[in-house]
Enzyme design. Structure first.
Site, mmCIF file in Angstrom:
data_model
loop_
_atom_site.group_PDB
_atom_site.id
_atom_site.type_symbol
_atom_site.label_atom_id
_atom_site.label_comp_id
_atom_site.label_asym_id
_atom_site.label_seq_id
_atom_site.Cartn_x
_atom_site.Cartn_y
_atom_site.Cartn_z
ATOM 1 N N LYS A 38 0.895 -1.151 0.000
ATOM 2 C CA LYS A 38 0.000 0.000 0.000
ATOM 3 C C LYS A 38 0.934 1.202 0.000
ATOM 4 O O LYS A 38 1.327 1.706 1.042
ATOM 5 C CB LYS A 38 -0.871 -0.014 1.259
ATOM 6 C CG LYS A 38 -1.806 1.168 1.400
ATOM 7 C CD LYS A 38 -3.149 0.892 0.813
ATOM 8 C CE LYS A 38 -4.116 2.034 1.120
ATOM 9 N NZ LYS A 38 -5.410 1.862 0.425
ATOM 10 N N LEU A 208 -21.842 -8.675 3.648
ATOM 11 C CA LEU A 208 -21.420 -9.450 4.807
ATOM 12 C C LEU A 208 -21.342 -8.522 6.008
ATOM 13 O O LEU A 208 -20.728 -7.447 5.938
ATOM 14 C CB LEU A 208 -20.049 -10.092 4.553
ATOM 15 C CG LEU A 208 -19.959 -11.086 3.389
ATOM 16 C CD1 LEU A 208 -18.509 -11.469 3.128
ATOM 17 C CD2 LEU A 208 -20.798 -12.323 3.678
#
Length: 226
Positions: A38, A208
């Site tokens: 990242k 979810l």
């Protein structure tokens, strides 16, 4: 094998990190080595070890063998705002070349699957002249697009796919991620996306309550990436 991909999204807060972590998890389940980076993360928290970002930590947890945090997230910014603004306020320098050099140190580990996760969408600025798209161009790796399934996703997805192609990069696949449990006509939107995006759909992730790399991996098929 050495497969490398740049992970982008149609917007911010659409599950880019959880999808990336799930892709790595799927590779680990196949016995493959994994790595992730990242290159720039805003919204980091101060800890005894230094600035830490939740997204980068999620990616780090799916790296096998493990990597030092600083290699996974070489540029950590504290303010939870656009990276180029945070960098300016915090006295940091952002450039595609600088971030590409950080990515290369992770590429040098020669993992079977390496993912580079962007920040926000495809055109997030790094400075007055460059965006994250310039980083993807320097790395010259195929792109995986995460589509946040909510109102407006068709326009956002098609514009992002067009921009990736216009920048000379290959869209290797995309993932539909249900981020709005109350989205109207999700099946019809999904059918339109599958018809209009000229790249394979790697999976459709349902809403979810507590998404995890393992639970999402069950909805993904990474065979085309490998």
């Amino acid at each position: 094998m050495l497969k490398r991909y740049f992970i982008t999204g149609t917007d911010t807060e659409i599950g880019k990190t959880t999808i990336a972590a799930a892709l790595l998890h799927s590779a680990r389940q196949r016995g493959l080595t994994t790595a992730a980076v990242k290159p720039v993360a805003a919204g980091c928290e101060r800890t005894a070890e230094g600035l830490r970002n939740d997204d980068a930590l999620a990616l780090l947890s799916e790296c096998q063998p493990s990597l030092p945090y600083e290699r996974v997230n070489p540029v950590a910014l504290e303010a939870a705002i656009a990276p180029h603004i945070a960098a300016s306020e915090e006295g940091a320098t952002l450039s595609a070349e600088l971030l590409a050099a950080g990515c290369q140190t992770v590429f040098d580990t020669n993992a079977d699957l390496t993912l580079v996760e962007g920040a926000g969408g495809w055109r997030v600025p790094l400075n007055a002249h460059q965006t994250l798209a310039d980083l993807a161009g320097l790395l010259s790796v195929p792109v995986v697009m995460v589509v946040g399934m909510r109102l407006g996703c068709i326009n956002h997805a098609l514009l992002t796919a067009e921009a990736i192609k216009a920048d000379g990069l290959v869209l290797a696949g995309w993932v539909a991620n249900r981020v709005d449990p109350d989205m109207s006509r999700p099946d019809e939107n999904l059918a339109t996306l599958k018809q209009l995006i000229a790249a394979p759909c790697l999976g459709v992730v349902p809403w979810l309550e507590q998404p995890s790399a393992g639970s999402i991996a069950a909805h993904l098929d990474i065979s085309t990436l490998l």
